[in-house]
Design an enzyme around this catalytic site. Structure first.
Site, PDB file in Angstrom:
ATOM      1  N   SER A   1      21.111  33.377   6.415  1.00  0.00           N
ATOM      2  CA  SER A   1      22.709  33.226   7.166  1.00  0.00           C
ATOM      3  C   SER A   1      23.570  34.349   7.569  1.00  0.00           C
ATOM      4  CB  SER A   1      23.428  32.201   7.004  1.00  0.00           C
ATOM      5  OG  SER A   1      24.708  31.896   7.322  1.00  0.00           O
ATOM      6  N   LYS A   2      23.533  34.412   8.573  1.00  0.00           N
ATOM      7  CA  LYS A   2      24.988  36.216   8.504  1.00  0.00           C
ATOM      8  C   LYS A   2      26.281  36.017   7.486  1.00  0.00           C
ATOM      9  CE  LYS A   2      23.689  38.124  13.162  1.00  0.00           C
ATOM     10  NZ  LYS A   2      24.241  38.183  14.687  1.00  0.00           N
ATOM     11  N   ARG A   3      26.520  34.963   7.102  1.00  0.00           N
ATOM     12  CA  ARG A   3      27.432  34.537   6.927  1.00  0.00           C
ATOM     13  C   ARG A   3      27.457  34.801   4.920  1.00  0.00           C
ATOM     14  NH1 ARG A   3      28.193  31.514  10.720  1.00  0.00           N
ATOM     15  NH2 ARG A   3      27.013  29.210   9.700  1.00  0.00           N
ATOM     16  N   LEU A   4      26.283  35.229   4.623  1.00  0.00           N
ATOM     17  CA  LEU A   4      26.086  35.303   3.420  1.00  0.00           C
ATOM     18  C   LEU A   4      26.214  36.697   2.892  1.00  0.00           C
ATOM     19  CD1 LEU A   4      22.714  33.182   2.174  1.00  0.00           C
ATOM     20  CD2 LEU A   4      25.361  32.309   1.355  1.00  0.00           C
TER      21      LEU A   4
END
Ligand code: GLU
Length: 495
Positions: A257-260
């Site tokens: 994920s981009k958020r990781l």
């Protein structure tokens, strides 16, 4: 230097930072170009004006630069001008080309004007949803006569691709041949009624006009590839070879994920990883060499060995332990001089007065940490004591090395070694410590660990004799005296 016709590219949309998955695509293309004497192209898919910002372009290019992925052709970056004979390399500057090629398809009868309104199309889609069938274009404008078209005057229109009959085969190096029945597709839009080219048209026109020979990209684009092959054929461009590689999964096996943390390639720079490590590690997330089980590769080796044949089909899971191990290996591979250059900015940022030291001293400091630090950032806890005497002692260490029956005796013996050393060298210090331990019937560990705690406040760090040597006699003696004084005047834990 390019010596072959191989031309491949990465075509990211600069809508954020450089994602590790995009870095993988770039890396595979770049290594493939390098291992074949070909050309690697950076092209920016920046037509989505709302999501594209110049700062993102810069952040992404900075990611490539940090990794050392140099493009042979591509847009301007910082002070570097655009390079290459197939530009411009930003889609936002190529809109005219898309319109021209779309007009050519219309003129050749391979695409047509569609006057259906949004309302009409929405209604058809809703009807299809009600009837639980996939939405399909009705084909209403497929066969308009020239008179019907003329009668539309300047009514806005989209352009639809006329999907031919038959079968389309994507001959994919990784996935094998993927066969698609064309009737599974309806006539898809290639230019919207506002004149904007759709991704499928833009990417194929770019690849065609830039004479791309290999399209290596994430397998999330495999579903687009059928349309792309049809467009290549319709536009009369030679068909490139395709290689759709699997996406990177996180440690839990989900899409990264981009958020990781770590999704942004530059997070790894911040965390003290070497670009060499990242190149090595990312190359293993979907490629294996002929040498089974081998994992450590230098960049030069990868540039020689990389082949598309050995790309794997299944997604690779991110493995932090392996990454950390590789980082240690790459740190050990640097020359002490090079390691020194890499850690200096980190030490400077930390506020350590490194510029007061000689270059030789700094290189030696880097060298004595080289075997031990897992990341560049670890240089801080491994060397901070060189720049300031400890203000506290590790609690466990205090109990273990300052409060035993023999602790005082061991520290005093070590202090004596320091005072009396004829030569201030690693070998002389080592010999004198060993002789003192033997003579006083003390364990060498008591001297070594006690000294480390006294000089650094810690129980781990660079090799003991090496750090004592580098700290210097005067400073070492002072710190030993301070520690002895501390032990004598305080109870455990009351510094
Ligand atoms: N812009 C697309 C992406 O970032 C790449 C399209 C392509 O490689 O054909 O995934």
């Amino acid at each position: 230097m390019t010596t072959s016709a191989v031309r491949c590219r990465v075509a990211p949309s600069p809508s954020g930072f450089l994602h590790i998955g995009t870095a993988k695509t770039a890396l595979y293309n770049w290594l493939f170009a390098r291992s074949n004497g070909g050309t690697f192209i950076l092209r920016l898919e920046d037509t989505d004006a709302e999501r594209t910002e110049e700062q993102y372009v810069q952040a992404m290019c900075e990611g490539f630069k940090w990794l050392g992925i140099e493009w042979d052709e591509g847009p301007e970056f910082g002070d570097e001008p655009e390079k290459g004979a197939f530009g411009p390399y930003r889609q936002s500057q190529r809109l005219q080309l898309y319109s021209e090629e779309a007009a050519r398809l219309v003129a050749e009868g391979k695409a047509y004007r569609c006057y259906c309104t949004k309302e009409e199309l929405d209604a058809q889609r809703e009807q299809a949803a009600l009837e639980k069938r996939p939405p399909r274009y009705s084909g209403k404008c497929r066969n308009l006569t020239p008179e019907e078209i003329a009668a539309k005057g300047d009514t806005p229109y989209a352009i639809r691709f006329r999907v031919p009959e038959g079968e389309t085969v994507i001959d994919d190096i990784i996935q094998g041949p993927v066969r698609i029945q064309n009737k599974e597709y309806d006539d898809f839009i290639i230019v919207k009624s506002n004149g904007d080219a759709i991704f499928h048209l833009a990417v194929v026109v770019d690849d065609g006009l830039m004479k791309i020979t290999h399209v290596i990209r994430g397998d999330d684009h495999l579903t687009n590839a059928g349309r792309h092959v049809m467009l290549f054929n319709a536009l009369g461009y030679p068909l490139p070879k395709f290689a759709h590689h699997p996406l990177i999964h996180d440690e839990q096996g989900r899409k990264y994920s981009k958020r990781l943390h770590g999704a942004n390639v530059l997070d790894w720079r911040k965390d003290g990883y070497l670009p060499e490590t990242m190149i090595n590690y990312i190359s293993l997330l979907g490629w294996t060499s002929e040498e089974e089980g081998r994992e450590f590769y230098t960049l030069d080796e990868l540039k020689q060995l990389f082949t598309l044949k050995r790309l794997t089909k299944s997604p690779a899971r991110f493995d932090r332990k392996k990454l950390d191990w590789l980082n240690g290996q790459h740190i050990r591979m640097l020359s002490p001089d090079a390691l020194c250059d890499r850690v200096l900015p980190i030490l400077r940022e930390q506020g350590f007065p490194v510029d007061e030291r000689s270059r030789d001293w700094l290189v030696e400091m880097a060298a004595i940490c080289q075997e031990k630090i897992p990341t560049l950032n670890h240089i801080i806890p491994y060397t901070d004591f060189f720049f300031a005497a400890p203000t506290a002692y590790d609690e466990k260490g205090d109990r273990k090395f300052f409060r035993q029956d023999t602790s005082l005796q061991a520290l005093e013996a070590a202090l004596e070694c320091m005072r009396q050393a004829d030569e201030w060298t690693v070998t002389a210090l080592k010999e004198s410590y060993e002789a003192a331990a033997e003579q006083k019937e003390l364990k060498i560990g008591a001297l070594v660990n006690g000294t480390r705690l006294a000089l650094t406040g810690k129980t781990v760090g660079p090799g003991l004799y090496e750090l004592v040597k580098l700290l210097g006699r005067e400073e070492s003696v002072q710190r030993m005296e301070a520690a002895l004084n501390y032990i004598k005047t305080s109870g455990e834990g009351t510094a």
